[in-house]
Design an enzyme around this catalytic site. Structure first.
Site, PDB file in Angstrom:
ATOM      1  N   ALA A  93     -16.678 151.472   6.987  1.00  0.00           N
ATOM      2  CA  ALA A  93     -17.738 152.215   6.309  1.00  0.00           C
ATOM      3  C   ALA A  93     -18.871 152.438   7.307  1.00  0.00           C
ATOM      4  O   ALA A  93     -19.358 151.485   7.917  1.00  0.00           O
ATOM      5  CB  ALA A  93     -18.234 151.436   5.095  1.00  0.00           C
ATOM      6  N   ASN A 141     -16.934 148.155  13.634  1.00  0.00           N
ATOM      7  CA  ASN A 141     -16.064 149.124  14.285  1.00  0.00           C
ATOM      8  C   ASN A 141     -16.964 150.017  15.117  1.00  0.00           C
ATOM      9  O   ASN A 141     -17.728 150.817  14.565  1.00  0.00           O
ATOM     10  CB  ASN A 141     -15.289 149.935  13.227  1.00  0.00           C
ATOM     11  CG  ASN A 141     -14.442 151.040  13.828  1.00  0.00           C
ATOM     12  OD1 ASN A 141     -14.453 151.273  15.034  1.00  0.00           O
ATOM     13  ND2 ASN A 141     -13.722 151.737  12.974  1.00  0.00           N
ATOM     14  N   VAL A 143     -18.126 147.469   9.310  1.00  0.00           N
ATOM     15  CA  VAL A 143     -19.211 148.436   9.450  1.00  0.00           C
ATOM     16  C   VAL A 143     -19.059 149.259  10.724  1.00  0.00           C
ATOM     17  O   VAL A 143     -18.983 148.711  11.830  1.00  0.00           O
ATOM     18  CB  VAL A 143     -20.582 147.733   9.442  1.00  0.00           C
ATOM     19  CG1 VAL A 143     -21.701 148.769   9.519  1.00  0.00           C
ATOM     20  CG2 VAL A 143     -20.740 146.880   8.189  1.00  0.00           C
ATOM     21  N   LYS A 144     -19.005 150.591  10.575  1.00  0.00           N
ATOM     22  CA  LYS A 144     -18.898 151.494  11.723  1.00  0.00           C
ATOM     23  C   LYS A 144     -20.279 151.734  12.309  1.00  0.00           C
ATOM     24  O   LYS A 144     -21.204 152.155  11.616  1.00  0.00           O
ATOM     25  CB  LYS A 144     -18.275 152.826  11.306  1.00  0.00           C
ATOM     26  CG  LYS A 144     -16.786 152.750  11.033  1.00  0.00           C
ATOM     27  CD  LYS A 144     -16.221 154.084  10.574  1.00  0.00           C
ATOM     28  CE  LYS A 144     -16.092 155.060  11.708  1.00  0.00           C
ATOM     29  NZ  LYS A 144     -15.407 156.308  11.285  1.00  0.00           N
ATOM     30  N   ILE A 145     -20.400 151.475  13.605  1.00  0.00           N
ATOM     31  CA  ILE A 145     -21.661 151.598  14.332  1.00  0.00           C
ATOM     32  C   ILE A 145     -21.445 152.507  15.534  1.00  0.00           C
ATOM     33  O   ILE A 145     -20.475 152.336  16.277  1.00  0.00           O
ATOM     34  CB  ILE A 145     -22.145 150.220  14.837  1.00  0.00           C
ATOM     35  CG1 ILE A 145     -22.285 149.227  13.676  1.00  0.00           C
ATOM     36  CG2 ILE A 145     -23.450 150.346  15.609  1.00  0.00           C
ATOM     37  CD1 ILE A 145     -23.473 149.434  12.792  1.00  0.00           C
TER      38      ILE A 145
END
Length: 218
Positions: free
Chosen positions: A60, A109, A86-88
């Site tokens: 996400a 991620n 968590v996509k960063i």
């Protein structure tokens, strides 16, 4: 190698999950918008539905690009469900956030990766996944699969724990090539996953088997 589906469509997620080969899901704001999902409350609720559908990691993505904003969003996203990763984005503030989130036990991620040097930074910061964009690299006449192989080799030599998640997969051959190159995960649309089934000899063989069966029943 794990297979993730890159979508926000619950129908597509269920179809892939029913095959028994789905290990997780990646999403982003664009995919949410494509499904007509708007507003943070609705987006967060949709993430929860996905997590309740698939028993695997669900990426996400944060919207913020500043450190404080990414940290605030990441904590909210991670609180939705234990399967959330968590996509960063791979920017200086993002690497700083990944390091901080790792110390808090929040998995990440690191997305928008286009070089081995960037991938080293993400691994050093403690990212759970690194997402090199294979197709987009191919679009500028570089070799996306070669980057997957390079990062996989570096991570093995340096004993990094970060998993290589090949993203921007454009066709079934990309999936096979990334598997050969050492990717831990590929994420792609449902149509690309289904493309792995296709082979003319399979179709011809099945047609002949059925024809022979019907002849034997005549």
């Amino acid at each position: 190698m794990k297979i993730f589906i890159d979508t926000a469509s619950l129908n597509e997620i269920c179809e892939a999950n029913d095959l028994g080969i789905l290990d997780g899901v990646t999403t982003n704001p664009s995919l949410m918008a494509k499904e007509g999902i708007k507003g943070l409350d609705n987006i967060y609720a949709h993430y929860l539905k996905i997590c309740e559908t698939v028993d695997g990691d669900i990426s996400a993505e944060v919207i913020a690009t500043d450190y404080d904003g990414m940290m605030r969003e990441a904590r909210i996203l991670a609180g939705i469900h234990n399967n959330i990763v968590v996509k960063i984005p791979l920017i200086p503030a993002g690497i700083k956030a990944i390091h901080s989130l790792t110390t808090e036990g929040i998995r990440t991620n690191c997305t928008l990766n286009f070089s081995a040097g960037q991938a080293i930074l993400a691994a050093k910061a403690g990212a759970t996944y690194i997402s090199p964009f294979v197709g987009r690299i191919d679009d500028i006449n570089w070799d996306g699969v070669a980057l997957i192989e390079q990062i996989s080799r570096i991570y093995a030599i340096q004993d990094f724990d970060t998993e290589v998640l090949a993203a921007s997969i454009r066709n079934p051959m990309h999936i096979v090539q990334c598997a050969e190159a050492g990717a831990d995960v590929v994420t792609c649309p449902l149509s690309t996953i289904m493309g792995l089934f296709k082979h003319p000899l399979t179709d011809i063989g099945l047609e002949r088997f059925l024809a022979d069966y019907h002849k034997s029943q005549a």
